[in-house]
Design a protein around this motif. Structure first.
Motif, mmCIF file in Angstrom:
data_model
loop_
_atom_site.group_PDB
_atom_site.id
_atom_site.type_symbol
_atom_site.label_atom_id
_atom_site.label_comp_id
_atom_site.label_asym_id
_atom_site.label_seq_id
_atom_site.Cartn_x
_atom_site.Cartn_y
_atom_site.Cartn_z
ATOM 1 N N GLY A 1 2.089 -9.066 10.962
ATOM 2 C CA GLY A 1 0.814 -8.364 10.969
ATOM 3 C C GLY A 1 0.297 -8.101 9.571
ATOM 4 O O GLY A 1 0.979 -8.355 8.569
ATOM 5 N N LEU A 2 -0.915 -7.585 9.495
ATOM 6 C CA LEU A 2 -1.548 -7.192 8.252
ATOM 7 C C LEU A 2 -2.217 -5.844 8.462
ATOM 8 O O LEU A 2 -2.549 -5.481 9.587
ATOM 9 N N LYS A 3 -2.420 -5.109 7.363
ATOM 10 C CA LYS A 3 -3.032 -3.799 7.456
ATOM 11 C C LYS A 3 -4.111 -3.651 6.389
ATOM 12 O O LYS A 3 -3.892 -4.009 5.232
ATOM 13 N N PHE A 4 -5.261 -3.115 6.793
ATOM 14 C CA PHE A 4 -6.307 -2.807 5.820
ATOM 15 C C PHE A 4 -6.046 -1.409 5.276
ATOM 16 O O PHE A 4 -6.038 -0.437 6.029
ATOM 17 N N ASP A 5 -5.801 -1.338 3.971
ATOM 18 C CA ASP A 5 -5.513 -0.053 3.337
ATOM 19 C C ASP A 5 -6.814 0.596 2.869
ATOM 20 O O ASP A 5 -7.520 0.049 2.016
ATOM 21 N N ILE A 6 -7.133 1.746 3.428
ATOM 22 C CA ILE A 6 -8.397 2.425 3.141
ATOM 23 C C ILE A 6 -8.484 2.844 1.674
ATOM 24 O O ILE A 6 -9.541 2.768 1.050
ATOM 25 N N LYS A 7 -7.363 3.282 1.094
ATOM 26 C CA LYS A 7 -7.371 3.763 -0.292
ATOM 27 C C LYS A 7 -7.682 2.652 -1.288
ATOM 28 O O LYS A 7 -8.506 2.807 -2.182
ATOM 29 N N THR A 8 -7.000 1.540 -1.144
ATOM 30 C CA THR A 8 -7.149 0.452 -2.111
ATOM 31 C C THR A 8 -8.223 -0.562 -1.707
ATOM 32 O O THR A 8 -8.611 -1.405 -2.512
ATOM 33 N N LYS A 9 -8.681 -0.464 -0.444
ATOM 34 C CA LYS A 9 -9.669 -1.408 0.086
ATOM 35 C C LYS A 9 -9.124 -2.841 0.067
ATOM 36 O O LYS A 9 -9.857 -3.805 -0.146
ATOM 37 N N LYS A 10 -7.824 -2.946 0.287
ATOM 38 C CA LYS A 10 -7.181 -4.254 0.288
ATOM 39 C C LYS A 10 -6.418 -4.476 1.586
ATOM 40 O O LYS A 10 -6.040 -3.528 2.274
ATOM 41 N N ILE A 11 -6.204 -5.738 1.893
ATOM 42 C CA ILE A 11 -5.383 -6.097 3.043
ATOM 43 C C ILE A 11 -3.942 -6.240 2.578
ATOM 44 O O ILE A 11 -3.651 -6.979 1.636
ATOM 45 N N LEU A 12 -3.043 -5.514 3.223
ATOM 46 C CA LEU A 12 -1.633 -5.513 2.844
ATOM 47 C C LEU A 12 -0.784 -6.222 3.882
ATOM 48 O O LEU A 12 -1.037 -6.131 5.079
ATOM 49 N N THR A 13 0.234 -6.929 3.421
ATOM 50 C CA THR A 13 1.238 -7.493 4.321
ATOM 51 C C THR A 13 2.207 -6.387 4.717
ATOM 52 O O THR A 13 2.178 -5.279 4.175
ATOM 53 N N MET A 14 3.111 -6.694 5.651
ATOM 54 C CA MET A 14 4.077 -5.694 6.091
ATOM 55 C C MET A 14 5.034 -5.292 4.958
ATOM 56 O O MET A 14 5.362 -4.116 4.794
ATOM 57 N N SER A 15 5.467 -6.253 4.152
ATOM 58 C CA SER A 15 6.380 -5.924 3.054
ATOM 59 C C SER A 15 5.665 -5.114 1.980
ATOM 60 O O SER A 15 6.246 -4.202 1.383
ATOM 61 N N GLU A 16 4.396 -5.423 1.726
ATOM 62 C CA GLU A 16 3.625 -4.659 0.746
ATOM 63 C C GLU A 16 3.414 -3.233 1.238
ATOM 64 O O GLU A 16 3.480 -2.277 0.454
ATOM 65 N N GLN A 17 3.163 -3.083 2.515
ATOM 66 C CA GLN A 17 2.970 -1.753 3.082
ATOM 67 C C GLN A 17 4.244 -0.925 2.960
ATOM 68 O O GLN A 17 4.216 0.263 2.621
ATOM 69 N N ILE B 1 -12.766 -8.899 6.400
ATOM 70 C CA ILE B 1 -12.884 -10.351 6.259
ATOM 71 C C ILE B 1 -14.355 -10.762 6.222
ATOM 72 O O ILE B 1 -14.776 -11.565 5.379
ATOM 73 N N LEU B 2 -15.147 -10.204 7.125
ATOM 74 C CA LEU B 2 -16.565 -10.557 7.189
ATOM 75 C C LEU B 2 -17.316 -10.145 5.922
ATOM 76 O O LEU B 2 -18.275 -10.804 5.508
ATOM 77 N N LYS B 3 -16.852 -9.081 5.271
ATOM 78 C CA LYS B 3 -17.532 -8.593 4.067
ATOM 79 C C LYS B 3 -17.105 -9.336 2.808
ATOM 80 O O LYS B 3 -17.920 -9.595 1.922
ATOM 81 N N LYS B 4 -15.819 -9.677 2.718
ATOM 82 C CA LYS B 4 -15.274 -10.154 1.444
ATOM 83 C C LYS B 4 -15.011 -11.660 1.356
ATOM 84 O O LYS B 4 -14.978 -12.211 0.256
ATOM 85 N N VAL B 5 -14.804 -12.309 2.491
ATOM 86 C CA VAL B 5 -14.409 -13.716 2.463
ATOM 87 C C VAL B 5 -15.633 -14.603 2.727
ATOM 88 O O VAL B 5 -16.511 -14.240 3.521
ATOM 89 N N ASN B 6 -15.666 -15.745 2.086
ATOM 90 C CA ASN B 6 -16.751 -16.712 2.275
ATOM 91 C C ASN B 6 -16.751 -17.200 3.725
ATOM 92 O O ASN B 6 -15.894 -17.990 4.134
ATOM 93 N N LYS B 7 -17.716 -16.753 4.508
ATOM 94 C CA LYS B 7 -17.749 -17.053 5.941
ATOM 95 C C LYS B 7 -17.930 -18.544 6.230
ATOM 96 O O LYS B 7 -17.529 -19.024 7.287
ATOM 97 N N LYS B 8 -18.511 -19.275 5.297
ATOM 98 C CA LYS B 8 -18.705 -20.708 5.498
ATOM 99 C C LYS B 8 -17.376 -21.462 5.483
ATOM 100 O O LYS B 8 -17.281 -22.571 6.006
#
Length: 320
Positions: A107-123, A291-298
């Motif tokens: 899984g992945l987690k969106f961290d509200i504080k850092t505004k980043k997507i974290l992996t399970m090991s990073e979390q 993802i919709l905000k930060k990643v190139n949707k094309k």
């Protein structure tokens, strides 16, 4: 003989006890949430309701407690759901002895504080306390592992020698282990493949699904590189291998089939899969808006189609 603690008595945590016990280790299985499950598998026959199989009588089954973490373990295996990682992280502060940790959770987690997507090991390693973490991912259905069907997975650690040492502890004739130092890539692939398996399941037929499969790999390459993983990991057990097994026999592809028939996600979940956890959908709710905000949707049209369908609860329309 090593002393191994497995936290999470669900299907995969329980199935993982089989190769550990076959390697003559002393294995304890514990569960931090479902105490009814612990009671069931602690009974005389050790029957596991999800696996539909009796667990080994050699297995030690205990209710989760802080006291367990105060014992000395050679390896702690984390097999809880992605939502349970926070709880495990808080409890690991009670560890009194340095030990290796192996994460099975995907899984992945969106961290509200850092505004980043974290992996399970990073979390798990976010904050003051740092742990010696490896991750195990790949195409391994729990029911098949429990029945000792030949399976292969991949263990990743930045220090590949540590990954190999863990492989020596748990590999068997039916459970083969490969190794990688691309921890980020392995975790990214093992998570996002749940979204793509839903899309493959939504195909009108084998012809459509094969086209979606091919385009899914291309998008996984882009996303893995975007999150600083290695492209070659997409073509490994953690990527293509795991995507295949999820697409042909998992809950995500089953939900995708309902979406492909024109049902909205909410309707399909309520009426057809109310008791099932759909990991791909949970991931969409967790990281979809980011993802919709930060990643190139094309670059990821398939993922964009699914994210919008689930978040807006609209019929899925796939652009090919």
């Amino acid at each position: 003989m090593k002393k191994i603690l497995i936290i999470g008595a669900g299907a995969m945590g329980a199935a993982f006890t089989f190769p550990c016990l076959d390697n003559k280790h002393r294995v304890t299985l514990t569960e931090p949430y479902n105490f009814k499950l612990i009671k069931k598998i602690s009974s005389k026959h050790r029957f596991h309701p999800s696996l539909k199989i009796n667990l080994s009588k050699k297995l030690i089954v205990k209710r989760f407690s802080i006291g367990l973490l105060e014992e000395k373990w050679d390896l702690i295996v984390i097999a809880v759901s992605s939502n349970g990682i926070d709880l495990i992280k808080r409890n690991l502060m009670y560890l009194k002895f340095k030990t290796q940790i192996l994460i099975l959770t995907k899984g992945l987690k969106f961290d509200i504080k850092t505004k980043k997507i974290l992996t399970m090991s990073e979390q798990l390693n976010e904050g003051v306390n740092k742990f010696d973490v490896s991750v195990l991912k790949g195409p391994c259905l729990a029911k098949e592992l429990a029945r000792k069907v030949k399976s292969s997975t991949i263990i990743a650690n930045k220090n590949i020698n540590k990954a190999k040492s863990l492989g020596d502890l748990i590999s068997t004739s039916y459970y083969k282990i490969e190794f990688s130092n691309d921890v980020k890539g392995v975790e990214i692939c093992s998570a996002i493949k749940n979204i793509y398996s839903m899309l493959i399941g939504a195909g009108e037929g084998h012809n459509t699904s094969s086209s979606i499969f091919t385009k899914s790999i291309n998008e996984m390459v882009y996303l893995t590189r975007y999150f600083k993983g290695k492209e070659k990991t997409v073509y490994s057990l953690a990527g293509m291998g795991d995507l295949y097994v999820s697409a042909v026999g998992g809950r995500n592809s089953k939900m995708g089939e309902f979406l492909g028939k024109g049902f909205t996600f909410n309707y399909a979940k309520k009426n057809f899969m109310s008791k099932d956890t759909i990991e791909g959908a949970e991931l969409v709710f967790e990281i979809g808006r980011h993802i919709l905000k930060k990643v190139n949707k094309k670059k990821i049209p398939l993922m964009v189609d699914l994210i919008k369908s689930i978040l807006k609860n609209k019929k899925l329309s796939i652009r090919l």
